[in-house]
Design an enzyme around this catalytic site. Structure first.
Site, PDB file in Angstrom:
ATOM      1  N   CYS A 126       0.815  -1.231   0.000  1.00  0.00           N
ATOM      2  CA  CYS A 126       0.000   0.000   0.000  1.00  0.00           C
ATOM      3  C   CYS A 126       0.843   1.274   0.000  1.00  0.00           C
ATOM      4  CB  CYS A 126      -0.949   0.003   1.189  1.00  0.00           C
ATOM      5  SG  CYS A 126      -2.150  -1.341   1.114  1.00  0.00           S
ATOM      6  N   HIS A 145      -3.098   7.346   2.124  1.00  0.00           N
ATOM      7  CA  HIS A 145      -3.543   6.037   1.626  1.00  0.00           C
ATOM      8  C   HIS A 145      -4.952   5.763   2.159  1.00  0.00           C
ATOM      9  CE1 HIS A 145      -3.988   1.918   0.737  1.00  0.00           C
ATOM     10  NE2 HIS A 145      -3.779   1.500   1.974  1.00  0.00           N
ATOM     11  N   ASN A 183     -10.146   0.079  -0.317  1.00  0.00           N
ATOM     12  CA  ASN A 183      -8.685   0.178  -0.262  1.00  0.00           C
ATOM     13  C   ASN A 183      -8.118  -0.457  -1.536  1.00  0.00           C
ATOM     14  OD1 ASN A 183      -5.958  -0.241   0.187  1.00  0.00           O
ATOM     15  ND2 ASN A 183      -6.202  -0.955   2.304  1.00  0.00           N
TER      16      ASN A 183
HETATM   17  O1  UT7 Z   1      -3.868  -0.953   3.468  1.00  0.00           O
HETATM   18  C1  UT7 Z   1      -2.876  -1.119   4.404  1.00  0.00           C
HETATM   19  C2  UT7 Z   1      -3.167  -1.538   5.657  1.00  0.00           C
HETATM   20  N1  UT7 Z   1      -4.489  -1.933   6.045  1.00  0.00           N
HETATM   21  C3  UT7 Z   1      -5.100  -1.178   6.955  1.00  0.00           C
HETATM   22  O2  UT7 Z   1      -4.666  -0.096   7.241  1.00  0.00           O
HETATM   23  C4  UT7 Z   1      -6.308  -1.746   7.634  1.00  0.00           C
HETATM   24  C5  UT7 Z   1      -6.270  -1.326   9.075  1.00  0.00           C
HETATM   25  N2  UT7 Z   1      -7.297  -1.907   9.908  1.00  0.00           N
HETATM   26  C6  UT7 Z   1      -8.591  -1.528   9.861  1.00  0.00           C
HETATM   27  O3  UT7 Z   1      -8.996  -0.712   9.049  1.00  0.00           O
HETATM   28  C7  UT7 Z   1      -9.519  -2.092  10.911  1.00  0.00           C
HETATM   29  O4  UT7 Z   1      -8.773  -2.773  11.879  1.00  0.00           O
HETATM   30  C8  UT7 Z   1     -10.587  -3.049  10.338  1.00  0.00           C
HETATM   31  C9  UT7 Z   1     -11.586  -2.259   9.505  1.00  0.00           C
HETATM   32  C10 UT7 Z   1      -9.935  -4.123   9.487  1.00  0.00           C
HETATM   33  C11 UT7 Z   1     -11.355  -3.718  11.462  1.00  0.00           C
HETATM   34  O5  UT7 Z   1     -11.908  -2.734  12.311  1.00  0.00           O
HETATM   35  P1  UT7 Z   1     -11.717  -2.831  13.870  1.00  0.00           P
HETATM   36  O6  UT7 Z   1     -12.432  -1.683  14.447  1.00  0.00           O
HETATM   37  O7  UT7 Z   1     -10.254  -2.969  14.162  1.00  0.00           O
HETATM   38  O8  UT7 Z   1     -12.518  -4.130  14.198  1.00  0.00           O
HETATM   39  P2  UT7 Z   1     -12.042  -5.497  14.909  1.00  0.00           P
HETATM   40  O9  UT7 Z   1     -11.209  -6.307  13.977  1.00  0.00           O
HETATM   41  O10 UT7 Z   1     -11.498  -5.155  16.274  1.00  0.00           O
HETATM   42  O11 UT7 Z   1     -13.425  -6.190  15.104  1.00  0.00           O
HETATM   43  C12 UT7 Z   1     -14.479  -5.630  15.923  1.00  0.00           C
HETATM   44  C13 UT7 Z   1     -15.660  -6.558  15.871  1.00  0.00           C
HETATM   45  C14 UT7 Z   1     -15.289  -8.013  16.170  1.00  0.00           C
HETATM   46  O12 UT7 Z   1     -16.376  -8.602  16.857  1.00  0.00           O
HETATM   47  P3  UT7 Z   1     -16.319  -8.795  18.466  1.00  0.00           P
HETATM   48  O13 UT7 Z   1     -15.112  -9.658  18.722  1.00  0.00           O
HETATM   49  O14 UT7 Z   1     -16.173  -7.406  19.020  1.00  0.00           O
HETATM   50  O15 UT7 Z   1     -17.631  -9.454  18.772  1.00  0.00           O
HETATM   51  C15 UT7 Z   1     -15.188  -8.645  14.814  1.00  0.00           C
HETATM   52  O16 UT7 Z   1     -15.429 -10.025  14.823  1.00  0.00           O
HETATM   53  O17 UT7 Z   1     -16.229  -6.565  14.568  1.00  0.00           O
HETATM   54  C16 UT7 Z   1     -16.290  -7.911  14.064  1.00  0.00           C
HETATM   55  N3  UT7 Z   1     -16.067  -7.855  12.623  1.00  0.00           N
HETATM   56  C17 UT7 Z   1     -17.063  -7.697  11.741  1.00  0.00           C
HETATM   57  N4  UT7 Z   1     -18.397  -7.582  11.922  1.00  0.00           N
HETATM   58  C18 UT7 Z   1     -19.138  -7.421  10.800  1.00  0.00           C
HETATM   59  C19 UT7 Z   1     -14.892  -7.918  11.945  1.00  0.00           C
HETATM   60  N5  UT7 Z   1     -15.112  -7.799  10.623  1.00  0.00           N
HETATM   61  C20 UT7 Z   1     -16.467  -7.668  10.483  1.00  0.00           C
HETATM   62  C21 UT7 Z   1     -17.299  -7.487   9.353  1.00  0.00           C
HETATM   63  N6  UT7 Z   1     -18.626  -7.361   9.576  1.00  0.00           N
HETATM   64  N7  UT7 Z   1     -16.822  -7.404   8.097  1.00  0.00           N
END
Ligand code: UT7
Length: 334
Positions: free
Chosen positions: A115, A254, A284
């Site tokens: 990225c 980005h 992304n």
């Molecule tokens: O491009 C280069 C690098 N990439 C990035 O910069 C990506 C960086 N990371 C992010 O943008 C975020 O971490 C994500 C968007 C990937 C995830 O967001 P988050 O706020 O960090 O969520 P999380 O992974 O901590 O998950 C929160 C909750 C979890 O449920 P529980 O454990 O709280 O019950 C996940 O299981 O959201 C759940 N979850 C989803 N729910 C519905 C994870 N993915 C999904 C989904 N739909 N697609």
């Protein structure tokens, strides 16, 4: 040996997105997710997805052609392609992009900084210009991440989209509009496993687990590191340029997550209206995200001649980096 010292000046920009649009509602019919979760956690409403057989090279040729025409040129001396999804593992894809543009025979090189690839490729191209190796360089970011995410993985599928964006750099003077630099570029290979496709490369050629051929991402850790590193790098590049954050008219980061862009702006004390954001319609797009955001902002008039612009990226590797330029008078082209 005395090398000619030239600045790399941005002369044209172009983007291309595959026609097929997949919105959050369509995804939520086949994955355990929802439009609400994706929109509020990432800012994404839809992404463009390449048709079967439509590749990174095809998209790069489309975006590259637009950037060359936007620069009012018909050819360039060199091509640097930022991609982590080349058409084949070997060879690199840049020579096929050059041939596709009718520029077979020129210097053509792939850069894989995922990225951050576009900012790394800009620095590579600026080096070619500074050393007199090339006078006009086409820099393209093109990625087809839809081929790298496991179709059942709700933690990656909603985030990524496909596309290509490009700019043309030409030799010029350091004080003219469009002159790039300085650059601030970094890497941290110890953290490669945070965003990785484990199998298929020389370390693990094959795997019994099909998931190993797809992207695995520790999203929350990546999120925190992206916030910190993009802000640090922006401060570093502005320090090197002798500029203050208050002078920045547009921050083109980005497009990984709108919350990352907002958090970086907050840390920097940058008003949110100075952020260029197009992630809601593209997702992304990895190396394509910054040049696509530039093309969009140029098209809708939010990026105008004279604006001081910071470009800042963060991605797998880990890699991150930034550069700065005064936006020149650019006309987009079909
Ligand atoms: O491009 C280069 C690098 N990439 C990035 O910069 C990506 C960086 N990371 C992010 O943008 C975020 O971490 C994500 C968007 C990937 C995830 O967001 P988050 O706020 O960090 O969520 P999380 O992974 O901590 O998950 C929160 C909750 C979890 O449920 P529980 O454990 O709280 O019950 C996940 O299981 O959201 C759940 N979850 C989803 N729910 C519905 C994870 N993915 C999904 C989904 N739909 N697609």
């Amino acid at each position: 040996m005395q090398y000619p010292r030239h600045a790399a000046v941005l002369a044209g920009v172009g983007g291309w997105l595959p026609p097929r649009v997949v919105d959050n509602h369509e995804l939520s019919q086949r994955l355990d997710t929802s439009d609400e979760w994706i929109r509020t956690r990432t800012g994404i409403r839809q992404r463009h997805i390449a048709a079967p057989g439509e590749s990174t090279v095809d998209m790069a040729v489309r975006a590259g052609g637009r950037a060359i025409r936007s620069a009012g040129m018909t050819e360039v001396d060199a091509l640097v392609l930022a991609t982590a999804t080349p058409d084949q593992v070997c060879p690199g894809s840049a020579p096929q992009v050059a041939s596709g543009l009718g520029l077979g025979g020129i210097f053509a090189l792939d850069v894989n900084a995922v990225c951050s690839g576009f900012v790394y490729a800009l620095a590579t191209a600026a080096g070619l210009i500074a050393t007199g190796v090339a006078g006009r360089v086409l820099v393209i970011g093109s990625d087809t991440f839809s081929t790298l995410v496991h179709p059942d993985d709700r933690s990656t599928v909603p985030i990524f989209g496909d596309g290509a964006g490009a700019v043309v750099l030409r030799a010029g003077e350091p004080d003219e509009p469009g002159a790039l630099g300085p650059f601030d570029l970094h890497s941290e290979g110890e953290l490669a496993d945070l965003l990785v496709v484990p199998a298929g490369g020389s370390k693990q050629r094959t795997s019994a687990d099909p998931h190993d051929y797809f992207l695995s991402m520790q999203g929350t850790r990546v999120f925190r590191l992206a916030n910190a590193r993009m802000a640090e790098s922006t401060r570093a590049v502005l320090d090197q340029a002798g500029l203050s954050v208050h002078e920045v008219d547009r921050f083109v980061g980005h497009q990984a997550n709108v919350r990352i862009l907002q958090a970086v702006a907050k840390q920097l004390g940058l008003p949110p209206e100075r952020l260029v954001v197009n992630i809601e319609r593209t997702g992304n797009t990895s190396a394509a995200s910054i040049p696509l955001a530039l093309a969009d902002a140029c098209c809708d008039g939010s990026l105008r001649s004279g604006h001081l612009v910071v470009l800042s990226a963060f991605g797998a590797g880990l890699t991150w980096g930034s550069t700065v330029l005064r936006w020149p008078d650019i006309k987009l082209s079909e």
